[in-house]
Design a protein around this motif. Structure first.
Motif, short mmCIF file in Angstrom:
data_model
loop_
_atom_site.label_atom_id
_atom_site.label_comp_id
_atom_site.label_asym_id
_atom_site.label_seq_id
_atom_site.Cartn_x
_atom_site.Cartn_y
_atom_site.Cartn_z
N SER A 244 13.24 3.95 -3.10
CA SER A 244 13.08 4.95 -4.30
C SER A 244 12.74 6.25 -3.88
CB SER A 244 11.86 4.50 -4.98
OG SER A 244 10.75 4.59 -4.01
N GLY A 245 12.51 6.61 -2.44
CA GLY A 245 12.47 7.93 -2.02
C GLY A 245 10.89 8.24 -1.83
N LEU A 246 9.92 7.37 -2.36
CA LEU A 246 8.58 7.59 -1.85
C LEU A 246 8.34 7.64 -0.24
CD1 LEU A 246 7.20 5.81 -5.00
CD2 LEU A 246 7.17 8.14 -4.67
N SER A 247 7.42 8.16 0.10
CA SER A 247 6.96 8.04 1.35
C SER A 247 6.48 6.69 1.69
CB SER A 247 5.82 8.96 1.88
OG SER A 247 4.59 8.37 1.37
N SER A 248 6.86 6.36 3.23
CA SER A 248 6.45 5.26 3.64
C SER A 248 5.03 4.79 3.43
CB SER A 248 6.87 4.80 5.31
OG SER A 248 6.14 5.97 5.91
N ALA A 249 4.14 5.76 3.76
CA ALA A 249 2.86 5.72 3.43
C ALA A 249 2.23 5.52 2.06
CB ALA A 249 2.01 6.97 3.93
N ARG A 250 2.99 5.96 1.08
CA ARG A 250 2.81 5.57 -0.52
C ARG A 250 3.15 4.10 -0.55
NH1 ARG A 250 2.34 9.83 -4.06
NH2 ARG A 250 1.06 11.28 -2.92
N LEU A 251 4.46 3.89 0.02
CA LEU A 251 4.81 2.47 -0.11
C LEU A 251 3.96 1.35 0.41
CD1 LEU A 251 8.95 2.96 0.21
CD2 LEU A 251 7.46 2.40 -1.81
N ALA A 252 3.38 1.79 1.66
CA ALA A 252 2.58 0.79 2.22
C ALA A 252 1.20 0.68 1.54
CB ALA A 252 2.16 1.56 3.57
N ALA A 253 0.63 1.54 0.87
CA ALA A 253 -0.52 1.64 0.01
C ALA A 253 -0.20 0.65 -1.22
CB ALA A 253 -0.81 2.94 -0.35
N ALA A 254 0.94 0.71 -1.76
CA ALA A 254 1.34 -0.21 -2.80
C ALA A 254 1.49 -1.78 -2.49
CB ALA A 254 2.58 0.42 -3.40
N ARG A 255 2.09 -1.95 -1.26
CA ARG A 255 2.34 -3.37 -0.88
C ARG A 255 1.09 -4.50 -1.28
NH1 ARG A 255 6.43 -6.28 -0.42
NH2 ARG A 255 7.63 -4.69 0.47
N PRO A 256 0.06 -4.16 -0.94
CA PRO A 256 -0.92 -5.40 -1.43
C PRO A 256 -0.87 -5.39 -2.95
CG PRO A 256 -2.24 -3.76 0.20
CD PRO A 256 -0.79 -3.16 -0.30
N VAL A 257 -0.72 -4.43 -3.80
CA VAL A 257 -0.66 -4.77 -5.04
C VAL A 257 0.60 -5.61 -5.53
CG1 VAL A 257 -0.47 -3.59 -7.54
CG2 VAL A 257 -2.04 -2.61 -5.72
N LEU A 258 1.58 -5.14 -5.09
CA LEU A 258 3.05 -5.85 -5.00
C LEU A 258 2.83 -7.28 -4.86
CD1 LEU A 258 5.92 -5.26 -6.30
CD2 LEU A 258 6.34 -4.90 -3.84
N ASP A 259 2.28 -7.68 -3.70
CA ASP A 259 2.07 -8.93 -3.02
C ASP A 259 1.21 -9.89 -4.00
OD1 ASP A 259 3.70 -8.33 -0.88
OD2 ASP A 259 2.18 -8.01 0.68
N ALA A 260 -0.06 -9.30 -4.18
CA ALA A 260 -0.79 -9.96 -5.37
C ALA A 260 -0.31 -10.20 -6.60
CB ALA A 260 -1.81 -9.11 -5.43
N MET A 261 0.67 -9.15 -7.06
CA MET A 261 1.39 -9.46 -8.42
C MET A 261 2.33 -10.49 -8.44
SD MET A 261 3.99 -6.71 -10.48
CE MET A 261 5.31 -7.29 -9.58
N ARG A 262 3.18 -10.66 -7.25
CA ARG A 262 4.16 -11.56 -7.07
C ARG A 262 3.48 -12.94 -7.02
NH1 ARG A 262 8.01 -8.46 -2.83
NH2 ARG A 262 9.14 -7.35 -4.30
N SER A 263 2.51 -13.14 -6.00
CA SER A 263 1.83 -14.47 -5.97
C SER A 263 1.06 -14.95 -7.32
CB SER A 263 0.81 -14.32 -4.83
OG SER A 263 1.28 -14.16 -3.58
N GLU A 264 0.47 -14.12 -7.94
CA GLU A 264 -0.05 -14.61 -9.25
C GLU A 264 0.99 -15.01 -10.21
OE1 GLU A 264 -4.04 -11.15 -8.69
OE2 GLU A 264 -1.94 -10.75 -9.59
N LEU A 265 1.91 -14.45 -10.24
CA LEU A 265 3.04 -14.79 -11.18
C LEU A 265 3.42 -16.20 -10.78
CD1 LEU A 265 4.96 -14.43 -13.49
CD2 LEU A 265 6.54 -13.47 -11.96
N MET A 266 3.59 -16.64 -9.54
CA MET A 266 4.21 -17.73 -9.21
C MET A 266 2.99 -18.83 -9.52
SD MET A 266 7.12 -16.69 -8.16
CE MET A 266 7.62 -15.18 -7.53
N TYR A 267 1.85 -18.48 -9.25
CA TYR A 267 0.61 -19.23 -9.47
C TYR A 267 0.59 -19.60 -10.89
CZ TYR A 267 -4.35 -20.54 -9.49
OH TYR A 267 -5.62 -21.57 -9.89
N GLY A 268 0.65 -18.60 -11.86
CA GLY A 268 0.37 -18.74 -13.23
C GLY A 268 1.73 -19.75 -13.72
#
Length: 357
Positions: free
Chosen positions: A152-176
């Motif tokens: 997307s062009g965002l910095s690696s630091a920004r993407l790293a900060a978002a990773r926990p949210v993304l991981d949680a979202m994916r896991s929660e959807l599968m769980y649901g």
């Protein structure tokens, strides 16, 4: 290569900007060295993406970005668009599990592939081919959503900060989704079980996490993330409750999906849980006899709808939707969000819960 947004979009421009990003991304995939059969995947995904959808998750991601002080929306639009590809993955797999034949007024991906296989003598089991092919198409949409985010062009630091949210979202959807399978096998699992499914399958994945993803990409603090949850969880539950109502009482010409599927599948929604809790013995017998019957016709569905009204289940769910929407909007008064974001999220709360499709 990710599409570059050539001007700074406002929130009203986000759906169109997301469309442009997705079109360019899929055009790039279509020009790869895949042969014609594999390029069908790109066209299947393009067809589902182009058949409609509210683009709610990308808009909420952009709201989260603004809420955390991200400013100009152009840098976050490709990341927001990645949520639409992830949603496409979820829809394809959900349709397989629900055995749905239509989505957004068109044949589902597994149905489309099965119909194509009927004309190929080398593909002997058309139904199995359709399901297996759709599973792979959904998997590809999830892989591409990740690729779109990370290019997307965002910095690696920004993407790293978002990773926990993304991981949680994916896991929660599968769980649901898995919880949904479990409770649909048990009509007596109760209201709390159906609300837990709504929380994990929809509330977090549709509202809370997209907001938090945008906030994380903008460097938002803990207070901002907490405010996203305070708004997102009740609104997401209201969104799913509205979806449950539309799944039984909606107009297929508007929703793009038959209003018999949920009843035939025996989907254990809050609507059904409340009806069973409040039903007299005769009404309960009617619900148990008809809900979950794969041969249920429109006449039988009309009987079920009558019970849902007579037990006050429909009105109760409508009150639950209103209360959760009110809770979400009231939380904005305590949030650190800028006034423009509060106003946008107030409008979104109404659009997400007072809807016909």
């Amino acid at each position: 290569m990710t599409a570059v947004v050539d001007h700074s979009p406002g929130l009203d421009d986000v759906p169109a900007a997301v469309e442009a990003v997705l079109e360019e991304f899929l055009d790039g995939k279509a020009r790869t060295g895949f042969d014609a059969d594999l390029r069908q995947f790109t066209e299947l995904l393009r067809g589902l993406l182009g058949a409609g959808g509210k683009r709610l998750r990308p808009v909420l991601c952009c709201c989260g970005w603004l809420a955390a002080g991200g400013g100009d929306l152009a840098p976050v639009v490709p990341a927001a668009a990645s949520l639409e590809l992830f949603h496409t993955f979820a829809l394809i797999h959900d349709d397989i599990m629900d055995r749905s034949d239509t989505r957004r007024g068109h044949p589902t991906v597994h149905r489309t592939l099965a119909d194509r296989a009927l004309g190929r003598p080398d593909l002997r089991d058309a139904e199995r081919f359709g399901v297996n092919g759709a599973i792979l198409a959904g998997d590809l949409a999830m892989v591409w959503s990740d690729e779109l985010l990370h290019t997307s062009g965002l910095s690696s630091a920004r993407l790293a900060a978002a990773r926990p949210v993304l991981d949680a979202m994916r896991s929660e959807l599968m769980y649901g989704q898995y919880l949904d399978l479990l409770v649909s096998m048990d009509l007596d699992s109760g209201l709390e079980a159906s609300l837990t499914v709504a929380r994990y399958k929809t509330a977090k994945y549709t509202v809370e996490r997209p907001l938090q993803l945008g906030a994380a990409l903008a460097g938002g603090d803990e207070q901002t993330h907490d405010a996203c949850s305070a708004y997102g969880l009740p609104l997401g539950e209201a969104f799913q409750l509205r979806d449950d109502v539309l799944g039984v009482f909606g107009d297929p010409g508007v929703t793009g999906k038959p209003c018999l599927d949920d009843l035939r599948e025996g989907k254990h929604t809050a609507l059904l849980a409340i009806a069973l809790r409040q039903a007299d013995p005769a009404q309960a017998r009617t619900l148990r006899a008809l809900v979950g019957d794969p041969r249920l016709d429109e006449d039988g569905a009309a009987v079920v709808r009558g019970v849902l009204r007579a037990t006050d289940a429909l009105d109760t769910v409508e009150r639950m939707i209103h209360a959760r929407c009110r809770q979400a909007v009231d939380s904005l008064d305590r949030s650190p969000f800028p006034p423009s974001v509060r106003a946008a999220l107030t409008r979104l709360a109404t659009a997400a819960t007072v809807r016909t499709s």
